[in-house]
Design a protein around this motif. Structure first.
Motif, PDB file in Angstrom:
ATOM      1  N   ILE A 118       0.790  -1.324  -0.018  1.00  0.00           N
ATOM      2  CA  ILE A 118      -0.113  -0.015  -0.213  1.00  0.00           C
ATOM      3  C   ILE A 118       0.754   1.340  -0.096  1.00  0.00           C
ATOM      4  O   ILE A 118       0.425   2.426  -0.810  1.00  0.00           O
ATOM      5  N   ILE A 119       2.075   1.110   0.860  1.00  0.00           N
ATOM      6  CA  ILE A 119       2.799   2.265   0.633  1.00  0.00           C
ATOM      7  C   ILE A 119       3.445   2.464  -0.609  1.00  0.00           C
ATOM      8  O   ILE A 119       3.444   3.607  -0.957  1.00  0.00           O
ATOM      9  N   ALA A 120       3.911   1.260  -1.277  1.00  0.00           N
ATOM     10  CA  ALA A 120       4.461   1.407  -2.692  1.00  0.00           C
ATOM     11  C   ALA A 120       3.246   2.186  -3.540  1.00  0.00           C
ATOM     12  O   ALA A 120       3.780   3.092  -4.483  1.00  0.00           O
ATOM     13  N   LEU A 169      -1.595  10.389   7.124  1.00  0.00           N
ATOM     14  CA  LEU A 169      -0.565  10.518   6.243  1.00  0.00           C
ATOM     15  C   LEU A 169      -0.406  11.429   5.214  1.00  0.00           C
ATOM     16  O   LEU A 169      -1.611  11.926   4.706  1.00  0.00           O
ATOM     17  N   LEU A 170       0.765  12.313   4.977  1.00  0.00           N
ATOM     18  CA  LEU A 170       0.636  13.206   3.832  1.00  0.00           C
ATOM     19  C   LEU A 170       1.604  12.537   2.845  1.00  0.00           C
ATOM     20  O   LEU A 170       2.785  12.397   3.180  1.00  0.00           O
ATOM     21  N   VAL A 171       1.108  12.090   1.672  1.00  0.00           N
ATOM     22  CA  VAL A 171       1.864  11.744   0.548  1.00  0.00           C
ATOM     23  C   VAL A 171       2.096  13.056  -0.478  1.00  0.00           C
ATOM     24  O   VAL A 171       0.946  13.700  -0.708  1.00  0.00           O
ATOM     25  N   ILE A 172       3.468  13.074  -0.769  1.00  0.00           N
ATOM     26  CA  ILE A 172       3.787  14.324  -1.643  1.00  0.00           C
ATOM     27  C   ILE A 172       4.464  13.852  -2.889  1.00  0.00           C
ATOM     28  O   ILE A 172       5.382  12.852  -2.869  1.00  0.00           O
ATOM     29  N   GLY A 173       4.112  14.226  -4.081  1.00  0.00           N
ATOM     30  CA  GLY A 173       4.997  13.782  -5.223  1.00  0.00           C
ATOM     31  C   GLY A 173       5.668  15.086  -6.096  1.00  0.00           C
ATOM     32  O   GLY A 173       4.890  16.047  -6.237  1.00  0.00           O
ATOM     33  N   LYS A 174       6.661  14.871  -6.535  1.00  0.00           N
ATOM     34  CA  LYS A 174       7.190  16.239  -7.286  1.00  0.00           C
ATOM     35  C   LYS A 174       8.146  15.499  -8.275  1.00  0.00           C
ATOM     36  O   LYS A 174       8.843  14.432  -8.560  1.00  0.00           O
ATOM     37  N   ILE A 203       6.292  10.027   2.101  1.00  0.00           N
ATOM     38  CA  ILE A 203       5.159   9.843   2.929  1.00  0.00           C
ATOM     39  C   ILE A 203       5.551  10.330   4.208  1.00  0.00           C
ATOM     40  O   ILE A 203       6.470   9.782   4.870  1.00  0.00           O
ATOM     41  N   GLU A 204       4.760  11.236   4.864  1.00  0.00           N
ATOM     42  CA  GLU A 204       5.108  11.912   6.262  1.00  0.00           C
ATOM     43  C   GLU A 204       4.000  11.425   6.989  1.00  0.00           C
ATOM     44  O   GLU A 204       2.968  11.204   6.612  1.00  0.00           O
ATOM     45  N   ASN A 229       3.142  12.389  11.267  1.00  0.00           N
ATOM     46  CA  ASN A 229       3.740  13.212  12.253  1.00  0.00           C
ATOM     47  C   ASN A 229       4.794  14.233  11.834  1.00  0.00           C
ATOM     48  O   ASN A 229       5.755  14.384  12.573  1.00  0.00           O
ATOM     49  N   GLN A 230       4.907  14.606  10.621  1.00  0.00           N
ATOM     50  CA  GLN A 230       5.614  15.659  10.066  1.00  0.00           C
ATOM     51  C   GLN A 230       7.056  15.028  10.057  1.00  0.00           C
ATOM     52  O   GLN A 230       8.099  15.648   9.937  1.00  0.00           O
ATOM     53  N   GLU A 231       6.982  13.800   9.855  1.00  0.00           N
ATOM     54  CA  GLU A 231       8.734  13.055   9.700  1.00  0.00           C
ATOM     55  C   GLU A 231       8.294  12.054   8.443  1.00  0.00           C
ATOM     56  O   GLU A 231       7.333  11.499   8.312  1.00  0.00           O
ATOM     57  N   VAL A 232       9.483  12.079   7.466  1.00  0.00           N
ATOM     58  CA  VAL A 232       9.514  11.386   6.355  1.00  0.00           C
ATOM     59  C   VAL A 232       9.427  10.019   6.690  1.00  0.00           C
ATOM     60  O   VAL A 232      10.476   9.595   7.260  1.00  0.00           O
ATOM     61  N   MET A 233       8.507   9.082   6.420  1.00  0.00           N
ATOM     62  CA  MET A 233       8.694   7.657   6.872  1.00  0.00           C
ATOM     63  C   MET A 233       9.067   6.729   5.839  1.00  0.00           C
ATOM     64  O   MET A 233       9.287   5.559   5.989  1.00  0.00           O
ATOM     65  N   ALA A 234       8.593   7.098   4.416  1.00  0.00           N
ATOM     66  CA  ALA A 234       8.976   6.554   3.269  1.00  0.00           C
ATOM     67  C   ALA A 234       9.275   7.384   2.241  1.00  0.00           C
ATOM     68  O   ALA A 234       8.575   8.554   2.268  1.00  0.00           O
ATOM     69  N   SER A 235      10.123   6.796   1.400  1.00  0.00           N
ATOM     70  CA  SER A 235      10.404   7.704   0.191  1.00  0.00           C
ATOM     71  C   SER A 235      10.564   6.759  -1.049  1.00  0.00           C
ATOM     72  O   SER A 235      10.886   5.649  -1.189  1.00  0.00           O
TER      73      SER A 235
END
Length: 136
Positions: free
Chosen positions: A54-56, A94-99, A114-115, A117-123
């Motif tokens: 799901i994260i991927a 979760l906050l998911v960001i794409g660039k 994916i952040e 609690n304001q920490e990057v947990m997966a990239s």
């Protein structure tokens, strides 16, 4: 209306009863997309932890959406690299960001994060190729 909202995609489509129905917002001034998601028990791996697939999927979709918004080229993932830094917990936003990283005629590259609690947990970083004939 975004023409890609009427699709059966498991992550972002609204025509999949079993899907996540994630809505990515395009922020053109920042050249990124983002979505806030709360993953429920249905998509956990270990108890209380979001399943790695799901994260991927969330990371892949974020990259696809930024590529579409920035280039208007329909693409498909050719290569996807995911780094799982820390466990992501279910029922916690979760906050998911794409660039966008690079776009040429033959390939595009993007990154996503994916952040929690304001920490990057997966990239992730992905390479995408134009997908001719999928959407015309």
């Amino acid at each position: 209306m975004d023409e890609w909202q009427n699709n059966p995609c498991f992550i972002c489509g609204n025509q999949n009863d079993q899907g996540m129905h994630v809505h990515f917002t395009y922020l053109p001034q920042e050249h990124l997309v983002q979505a806030e998601v709360v993953v429920t028990e249905s998509w956990q791996g270990f108890k209380g932890i979001v399943h790695g697939g799901i994260i991927a999927g969330l990371l892949d979709d974020a990259m696809w959406h930024i590529l579409w918004n920035e280039t208007h080229v329909v693409s498909m993932t050719a290569d996807l690299r995911v780094r799982y830094r820390k466990p992501l917990y279910i029922n916690t936003p979760l906050l998911v960001i794409g660039k966008l990283v690079e776009s040429t005629r033959r390939l595009m590259r993007a990154q996503a994060f994916i952040e929690q609690n304001q920490e990057v947990m997966a990239s992730s970083e992905g390479t995408f190729l134009p997908a001719k004939g999928l959407h015309e």
